[in-house]
Design an enzyme around this catalytic site. Structure first.
Site, PDB file in Angstrom:
ATOM      1  N   GLU A   1      49.539  64.964  31.428  1.00 20.37           N
ATOM      2  CA  GLU A   1      50.451  65.477  32.560  1.00 20.37           C
ATOM      3  C   GLU A   1      51.907  65.079  32.292  1.00 20.37           C
ATOM      4  OE1 GLU A   1      50.151  64.764  36.894  1.00 20.37           O
ATOM      5  OE2 GLU A   1      52.227  64.574  36.239  1.00 20.37           O
ATOM      6  N   HIS A   2      51.940  63.739  32.131  1.00 18.24           N
ATOM      7  CA  HIS A   2      52.981  63.271  31.798  1.00 18.24           C
ATOM      8  C   HIS A   2      53.794  63.485  30.423  1.00 18.24           C
ATOM      9  CE1 HIS A   2      53.936  59.635  34.719  1.00 18.24           C
ATOM     10  NE2 HIS A   2      53.064  60.209  34.951  1.00 18.24           N
TER      11      HIS A   2
ATOM     12  N   GLU B   1      53.131  53.351  37.023  1.00 21.17           N
ATOM     13  CA  GLU B   1      52.905  54.052  38.240  1.00 21.17           C
ATOM     14  C   GLU B   1      51.467  53.462  39.008  1.00 21.17           C
ATOM     15  OE1 GLU B   1      52.356  58.143  37.565  1.00 21.17           O
ATOM     16  OE2 GLU B   1      51.844  58.801  39.297  1.00 21.17           O
TER      17      GLU B   1
ATOM     18  N   HIS C   1      45.947  62.790  33.603  1.00 22.74           N
ATOM     19  CA  HIS C   1      47.066  62.410  34.343  1.00 22.74           C
ATOM     20  C   HIS C   1      48.130  62.105  33.169  1.00 22.74           C
ATOM     21  CE1 HIS C   1      49.828  59.385  36.082  1.00 22.74           C
ATOM     22  NE2 HIS C   1      50.234  60.473  36.823  1.00 22.74           N
TER      23      HIS C   1
END
Lengths: 472, 448
Positions: free
Chosen positions: A81-82, A158, A78
């Site tokens: 992904e950022h 997040e 993840h």
């Protein structure tokens, strides 16, 4: 909105389940009628043409997710992904989003356990830009601490927002970790706090180099584009990328049989509304029994298809114990899956009472089986959903991407209505007995408790300036 | 998961962002035999009809001691009508692949009816029953009330809801915009059968109705359809008059005390109503400030540059009787003071200097170029048509909009920045625990 992808909805038909019927013309066996081709470098391209609106959604799916992370590096899929938005050799940090926005496009990405997807929706005459940019960052990512360090803080933020600061988020995280004993599906996609905070740029680059190659990806183009146009554009952009190293084999830690019923209770002082969740081991499409998986699709719809679901009618309407009932099953998983039933008690109803009623309903189901009419009704609802599915630019891109990254095929998607039609009551009963009769289920309860302590602060705060350096 | 969180605050604005492509779309105004008007975009690509409608008068109509009435009653219209009880009605919808429902917004009741061409008549029959003969059976009412209470209880545990609750109570005071949409256990208990039947009689009429449709239907057929659906509704709605209100935006910082890992910040400033001549200038300004995802100043400064939040955004919130510019962010409790300072700095700078011409240009490019994305499904198309009608923008609006966006000048932006971004009016509610910020008001969370 997009949630972390333990999709609590039905499987390949999941996104398809928006819709209605096939009365007006002979039931088409096909839903989207895609075309597909594979580039020399191994990138599979799927095209679903829909010329109703001059818009295209491009979704690039990598066959890698949180379940493929190295041990101790939870959250890296993840985090990467950022970081995919943080600059390539040609396109500086922030420029990717800016260039798409300048063309009126919208873009985002998401990470699940079995895949990571990047999507751009844009006017059809600007598709070439979208493809150029996506192809560029598949191989040219050029990261710097200047961006990667603050972005780690963003990811921690997040995590805080979705989990640490949200009792329901914490509840789900604990449930995942309880449902799976050993398999990496037990890890949160966002990463465990300590592992997340320790991730480095080198970790991300390593994960990128190993997993982001054309042969490890699927490109889906949905909307106002023809297969010929798609091929031309794909060759001109992604086609220029050399075939990379063979993608690593997708072998995850084995999930042993569970031999005990598990129970999880999360008490929180802010929660006012209890929630009950029950989950059972269930087949994933790639490794499981397809007949059983299809029968479970029908069972989930039969039990929990909105207000007409039999469990809703029983627990909510007749017994007046529940306010809501939600049943979900999604076989789109590289390894196994779960059949999940969630319910909320009405005000004044003890959760134990609701749970007992749920247990009785499920026991009754296994003893007496389903009614043929209920099966027919559920099947009808599912089959008809296919026609409405076509009225979407994004939906086909989701459906095919999810299928092809979790071991299903294009034909599995297209034949879904036919397979639903073929499910028989005795198959539904067999599936119910096997899956819902297993003794190793997990029960989770989210409980209000005014005396519950606040979650520990220390482990959860953002990386400190000293630890990270660049954060002001 | 997504790398960017879209806020619930981003309201209906998105689909007003228009570009050339829409000229290909023909909007017909249909006048039915009974004098009802509807906008139609014929589209025979699929055998599907998507109809959307709205009755003016929403949650703001609720009596203060019966808050939650509009939402409750609107939902109950699909829970039994004519001779069909809730289960039978829902079954009839589900087995015929018909989607029907009405929900309550702040200013209006919004409904949708979606059907296949082949089940159109059945869909009309069922929806008409719901609109004219709702049963409000005791079981269904009790169930719906309890479900609404459950929803409300779940809201109580959501710091975002707590922030909105506190903000609206503070800035709207006694005005109906401060009413709680879901109500409370107490106010729901006070709602009687008479209230529900009165809702059905008073709120659903021909004179407060707006209709839009798209899909597999001709103007003639649509005329017949709307007459069958709405033709025998009362001519006139009975609504409480609601006055315009100037929200109390006095720049205060209110702390709603909550122990948690993060603070939710919800901030508000004066906005523009939809018919304000500066509307497009405000759209451009908002896009650059915080509406434009990663290209916005707030995202750049608060997230990209400093990593202080997962998402910060702003949006214009025009209402019938007021208008706001709202923004939201969640941030680590220990970083809240810094995040708020940076937000205020961005705000103040923008108020004084306006936008650069590059920013104006980029905003215009996005706003005009993203038009086609508003019409990718039948439902989205119908929704746009409904919104354009509700705001009286004119049938050629979608053709004119581009030019209006392009016509905005830097001077317009500067003027709007001064109208909306006065730092003294930037009012914030925080749900968290940050005494260092020296809040003007500290209050507990709403408990029930």
């Amino acid at each position: 909105m997009l949630k972390r992808f333990r999709i609590r909805s039905r499987q390949i038909g999941a996104v398809v389940l928006l819709m209605g019927g096939l009365l007006s013309f002979p039931a088409p066996a096909k839903i989207f009628s895609p075309t597909t081709f594979t580039l020399d470098n191994g990138l599979q391209v799927v095209v679903v043409s829909n010329h109703r609106a001059p818009v295209v959604t491009q979704m690039l799916w990598y066959k890698v997710g949180a379940a493929d992370e190295p041990a101790g590096k939870s959250g890296i899929a993840h985090y990467l992904e950022h970081l995919m938005f943080k600059g390539t050799k040609e396109v500086p940090a922030g420029e990717f989003s800016r260039r798409i926005a300048l063309e009126g496009g919208e873009e985002n990405a998401f990470t699940a356990w079995d895949y990571t997807a990047y999507f751009i929706t844009i006017a059809a005459d600007r598709l070439d830009l979208a493809m150029k940019l996506e192809a560029d960052r598949m191989i040219n990512l050029a990261l710097r601490d200047k961006e990667t360090v603050p972005e780690l803080a963003v990811v921690v933020s997040e995590r805080q927002q979705r989990t640490d600061n949200d009792p329901e988020g914490r509840f789900r995280e604990q449930l995942d970790a309880t449902e799976w004993l050993n398999h990496p599906y037990r890890k949160p996609i966002i990463g465990w706090p300590d592992e997340l905070r320790a991730l480095t740029r080198a970790d991300a680059e390593d994960f990128y180099r190993r997993n982001y190659t054309p042969a490890n990806a699927v490109l889906v183009l949905s909307g106002d584009v023809t297969p010929e146009q798609a091929r031309k554009l794909a060759e001109a952009t992604f086609g220029k990328i050399k075939r990379g190293p063979t993608p690593p084999p997708r072998v995850r830690a084995n999930e042993p049989p569970a031999s005990a019923e598990r129970r999880l209770i999360l008490r929180d002082a802010e929660v006012q509304q209890p929630v009950l969740q029950r989950s059972y081991r269930a087949p994933g499409w790639r490794t499981g029994d397809h007949t059983q998986a299809d029968a479970l699709d029908v069972l989930a719809e039969l039990l929990g298809g909105g207000e007409v679901g039999t469990l809703y009618q029983d627990l909510v309407v007749k017994q007046k114990l529940a306010a809501s009932v939600d049943v979900s099953y999604d076989s789109s998983a590289w390894d196994g899956s779960r059949f999940v039933i969630a319910a909320t008690p009405r005000p004044g109803v003890a959760i134990k009472k609701l749970e007992t009623a749920m247990n009785e309903a499920l026991a009754d189901l296994q003893t007496h089986g389903v009614k043929a009419q209920d099966v027919a009704d559920a099947k009808q609802r599912l089959e008809r959903s296919a026609i409405f599915a076509r009225d979407s630019v994004m939906a086909p891109a989701y459906v095919f991407g999810m299928a092809l990254t979790t071991g299903a095929t294009i034909d599995d998607v297209e034949s879904w209505p036919d397979r639903m039609k073929a499910v028989m009551p005795d198959q539904v009963n067999a599936a119910a007995r096997t899956i819902l009769g297993a003794p190793d289920f997990v029960t989770g309860v989210l409980m209000p408790d005014p005396h519950a302590p606040r979650p520990a602060q220390a482990a959860l705060s953002a990386p400190t300036a000293e630890a990270q350096g660049a954060i002001r | 998961m997504t790398r960017f969180l879209r806020h619930a605050l981003v309201l209906t604005i998105a689909f007003l962002l228009v570009a050339p492509q829409v000229q290909a779309m023909q909007i017909e105004e249909v006048s039915s035999a009974k004098g009802l008007k509807a906008w139609l975009v014929e589209d025979h690509a699929y055998p599907i009809i998507s109809l959307q409608f709205a009755f003016r008068g929403g949650v703001e109509q609720d009596p203060p001691d019966k808050q939650g009435l509009s939402m409750l009653a609107a939902g109950l219209l699909s829970e039994g009508a004519g001779k069909l009880d809730a289960a039978q009605f829902q079954k009839a919808l589900a087995q015929n692949a018909i989607t029907f429902g009405i929900s309550a917004g702040r200013d209006d009741l919004v409904g949708s009816l979606k059907t296949l061409t082949t089940t159109r008549d059945k869909a009309v029959h069922l929806a008409h029953l719901a609109l004219t003969q709702p049963r409000f059976d005791p079981d269904a009412v009790t169930r719906a009330k309890q479900q609404q209470i459950v929803q409300m209880k779940m809201s109580l545990a959501d710091p975002g809801w707590q922030a909105r609750r506190a903000l609206f109570a503070q800035i709207f005071g006694d005005h109906p915009y401060a009413l709680r949409s879901l109500g409370s256990a107490k106010t729901l208990a006070a709602i009687s059968d008479q209230d529900l039947h009165a809702f059905s009689r008073n709120r659903l009429a021909r004179n407060n109705l707006v209709i839009a449709a798209t899909g597999d239907i001709t103007p003639q057929e649509l005329g017949e359809m709307v007459d069958a659906l709405f033709g025998d509704l009362p001519a006139t709605a009975t609504l409480r008059p609601v006055t315009d209100v100037k929200p109390k935006l006095d720049g205060r910082l209110t702390m709603v005390e909550r122990q948690g890992v993060q603070t939710v910040m919800l901030f508000a400033a004066p906005g523009l109503k939809r018919d304000d001549p500066d509307w497009f200038a405000a759209q451009i300004l908002n896009y650059a400030l915080g509406g434009g995802d990663f290209s916005s100043r707030l995202m750049k400064e608060v997230r990209e540059e400093r990593g202080l939040t997962y998402g910060i955004g702003t949006s214009l919130a025009p209402m019938d009787h007021a208008a706001l510019l709202v923004g939201q962010a969640q941030t680590d409790q220990t970083k809240t003071a810094e995040a708020w300072k940076v937000t205020r700095d961005v705000w103040t700078k923008l108020a004084h200097d306006g936008l650069t011409s590059a920013e104006i240009d980029e905003s215009k490019k996005y706003l005009t170029g993203s038009l086609p994305l508003a019409f990718t499904t039948l439902d989205k198309t119908a929704s746009v048509l409904l919104d354009v009608q509700q705001n009286n923008l004119g049938r050629d609006y979608l053709d004119r909009r581009n030019a209006m966006i392009q016509a905005v000048t830097p001077a317009d932006i500067k003027r709007v920045a001064q109208r909306l971004l006065d730092p003294a009016q930037l009012t914030v509610v925080m749900v968290g625990d940050v005494p260092a910020l020296k809040p003007d008001t500290t209050q507990p969370m709403t408990k029930d």
